[in-house]
Design an enzyme around this catalytic site. Sequence first.
Site, PDB file in Angstrom:
ATOM      1  N   ASP A 124       0.834  -1.204   0.000  1.00  0.00           N
ATOM      2  CA  ASP A 124       0.000   0.000   0.000  1.00  0.00           C
ATOM      3  C   ASP A 124       0.871   1.256   0.000  1.00  0.00           C
ATOM      4  O   ASP A 124       1.596   1.507   0.958  1.00  0.00           O
ATOM      5  CB  ASP A 124      -0.900  -0.022   1.241  1.00  0.00           C
ATOM      6  N   ASP A 125       0.803   2.019  -1.069  1.00  0.00           N
ATOM      7  CA  ASP A 125       1.553   3.279  -1.208  1.00  0.00           C
ATOM      8  C   ASP A 125       3.065   3.061  -1.307  1.00  0.00           C
ATOM      9  O   ASP A 125       3.841   3.969  -1.010  1.00  0.00           O
ATOM     10  CB  ASP A 125       1.272   4.256  -0.040  1.00  0.00           C
TER      11      ASP A 125
ATOM     12  N   CYS B 222      -6.247   4.285  -3.662  1.00  0.00           N
ATOM     13  CA  CYS B 222      -6.449   2.942  -3.126  1.00  0.00           C
ATOM     14  C   CYS B 222      -7.689   2.161  -3.575  1.00  0.00           C
ATOM     15  O   CYS B 222      -7.565   1.119  -4.209  1.00  0.00           O
ATOM     16  CB  CYS B 222      -6.461   3.095  -1.621  1.00  0.00           C
TER      17      CYS B 222
ATOM     18  N   ARG C  40      -7.733  -1.164  -6.124  1.00  0.00           N
ATOM     19  CA  ARG C  40      -8.052  -2.527  -5.653  1.00  0.00           C
ATOM     20  C   ARG C  40      -9.228  -3.126  -6.427  1.00  0.00           C
ATOM     21  O   ARG C  40      -9.243  -4.310  -6.774  1.00  0.00           O
ATOM     22  CB  ARG C  40      -8.359  -2.503  -4.155  1.00  0.00           C
TER      23      ARG C  40
ATOM     24  N   LYS D 189      -5.457  -5.489   4.061  1.00  0.00           N
ATOM     25  CA  LYS D 189      -6.393  -4.376   3.876  1.00  0.00           C
ATOM     26  C   LYS D 189      -7.403  -4.677   2.769  1.00  0.00           C
ATOM     27  O   LYS D 189      -7.037  -5.137   1.695  1.00  0.00           O
ATOM     28  CB  LYS D 189      -5.581  -3.138   3.527  1.00  0.00           C
TER      29      LYS D 189
ATOM     30  N   HIS E 193     -10.749  -2.448   1.907  1.00  0.00           N
ATOM     31  CA  HIS E 193     -11.030  -1.119   1.332  1.00  0.00           C
ATOM     32  C   HIS E 193     -11.893  -1.157   0.068  1.00  0.00           C
ATOM     33  O   HIS E 193     -11.752  -0.324  -0.824  1.00  0.00           O
ATOM     34  CB  HIS E 193      -9.726  -0.350   1.067  1.00  0.00           C
TER      35      HIS E 193
ATOM     36  N   SER F  43      -8.347   1.785   5.325  1.00  0.00           N
ATOM     37  CA  SER F  43      -6.980   2.244   5.603  1.00  0.00           C
ATOM     38  C   SER F  43      -6.719   2.392   7.096  1.00  0.00           C
ATOM     39  O   SER F  43      -7.631   2.670   7.881  1.00  0.00           O
ATOM     40  CB  SER F  43      -6.725   3.586   4.916  1.00  0.00           C
TER      41      SER F  43
ATOM     42  N   HIS G 140       1.547   2.319   4.215  1.00  0.00           N
ATOM     43  CA  HIS G 140       0.588   3.432   4.285  1.00  0.00           C
ATOM     44  C   HIS G 140       0.704   4.046   5.682  1.00  0.00           C
ATOM     45  O   HIS G 140       0.843   3.316   6.660  1.00  0.00           O
ATOM     46  CB  HIS G 140      -0.822   2.863   4.051  1.00  0.00           C
TER      47      HIS G 140
ATOM     48  N   ASP H 248      -0.438  -0.630  -4.782  1.00  0.00           N
ATOM     49  CA  ASP H 248      -1.743  -0.108  -5.226  1.00  0.00           C
ATOM     50  C   ASP H 248      -1.662   1.261  -5.876  1.00  0.00           C
ATOM     51  O   ASP H 248      -2.561   1.666  -6.607  1.00  0.00           O
ATOM     52  CB  ASP H 248      -2.749  -0.086  -4.063  1.00  0.00           C
ATOM     53  N   ASN H 249      -0.608   2.010  -5.577  1.00  0.00           N
ATOM     54  CA  ASN H 249      -0.384   3.328  -6.179  1.00  0.00           C
ATOM     55  C   ASN H 249       0.991   3.806  -5.732  1.00  0.00           C
ATOM     56  O   ASN H 249       1.666   3.134  -4.951  1.00  0.00           O
ATOM     57  CB  ASN H 249      -1.482   4.340  -5.794  1.00  0.00           C
TER      58      ASN H 249
ATOM     59  N   LYS I 219       1.477   9.318  -5.379  1.00  0.00           N
ATOM     60  CA  LYS I 219       0.087   8.905  -5.145  1.00  0.00           C
ATOM     61  C   LYS I 219      -0.901  10.041  -5.419  1.00  0.00           C
ATOM     62  O   LYS I 219      -0.677  11.179  -5.002  1.00  0.00           O
ATOM     63  CB  LYS I 219      -0.038   8.474  -3.675  1.00  0.00           C
TER      64      LYS I 219
HETATM   65 MG    MG Z   1      -2.762   3.156  -1.278  1.00  0.00          MG
END
Ligand code: MG
Length: 454
Positions: free
Chosen positions: A32-33, A72, A76, A128, A130, A153, A227, A279-280, A300
């Site tokens: 994540d991130d 995010c 996903r 996660k 989300h 998150s 994240h 994810d980004n 992001k």
């Molecule tokens: Mg993210």
Amino acid sequence: MRLLNTFTILLWFVTAVTVAAERPNVIIIFADDLGYGDLGCYGSPTIRTPHLDRMASEGLRFTDFYSAAEVCSPSRAALLTGRYPIRSGMCGNRRVLFPNSKGGLPTSEVTIAEALQQNGYATAQIGKWHLGIHDGSRPGDQGFQRSFGLPYSNDMDARADLPKGSAGSATPPPDGWNVPLMRDGEIVEQPADQTTLTRRYTEEAVRFIAERNGKPFFLYFAHTFPHVPMFASPDFKGRSRAGIYGDAVEELDWSVGQVLTTLRNEGIAENTLVFFTSDNGPWLIMGDQGGSAGLLREGKGSTWEGGMRVPGIAWMPGRIRPGVTSEVAHAMDLFPTVLALAATPLPDNVTLDGLDLGPMLFESRLLPARPFYYYRGDQVFACRLGEWKAHFETQNGYGQPRAESHDPPLLFHLGRDPSEKRSVASDHAEVLSQIADAIQTHKSGVVPGVPQLK
Ligand code: MG
């Protein structure tokens, strides 16, 4: 005649069982991130990632792999459905789902987990989610037989008295966020102890792999980190040169090592596709807790390269020839790739936006040229065609109030100018018109889903 029939049925049965036994397992590990420049094998000078570096050296590392969206929830949704988020309604002005959002991934969407479960796979989601907390959108409603993790998150559900900026702090308060840890739809801990999440996710993943009971499995392992707020377990805290952000990434790397070691120990490494990605891009406004996109521009939330080009590593020893590829691929390719590998038919009447990467992964063939669209929310801001990328609108991830329109569009050659510094639009009108045509064709084929991020 009767004997022949019995023999035929027996042969069919034996064949079916053999095919079932050989059906490959699939694990998608989703950070994540995590930025393009945050792993050793992608050039980080300060974060040590020996397990991911080994995975990359044994597998195929992509230089040009993209997340399907700049933030995010849309990213996903697209990964699991193989579709641009505009089609499922999982994008919009409110850019991700919040705890008070009414929407979620619609039940009508077909996820990788649903398709594989119908074909006899054991399915699990760890980490996660989300993609919605209401009926129809939860992991159990979207094809996952087991789930363990956070519903959204780790910086959501903030305590009312928490000082602003706490999420980006190097020492965030462990009890600052009331986010629950859930198992199969039930809350098991609230607030979740975030310092041990990566370790507990990993133990869960290892257990799931070991307990598969001879069934093929699909594991969607979506880490909470890196994240913000950033946490690492005592074994990793303070170990990295890159502060708590580096500690969290190094623990994530340990986790990948645990998963791959388990596959080797179980003797199923050669029969398991593992794909690692993010994810980004990195959340740059978080400063030291924001990661790095390396030489790519922005992060992001933006449609500059740093917002959506992310690490991508495919691993399946003996099946995928080790190397580095500059073929352009993206997260929506995983749906058709995984279904083809699992001998699972594609769903009827569903428009997919990805390609089966199998011929490229397993036979070293080149992918056909195709455009990639960079969406911000429900708008196409940019498009890549071959080495060319045109921006029709730009907006930094955060802190830039309005989108800036460009007419003529900005045009960059990503081979010669990967940092998107020098627009060469005035010299290449024909490229711009080709890209404009591609966008027109794409838009005319999109039926937007009912907006979910409200
Ligand atoms: Mg993210």
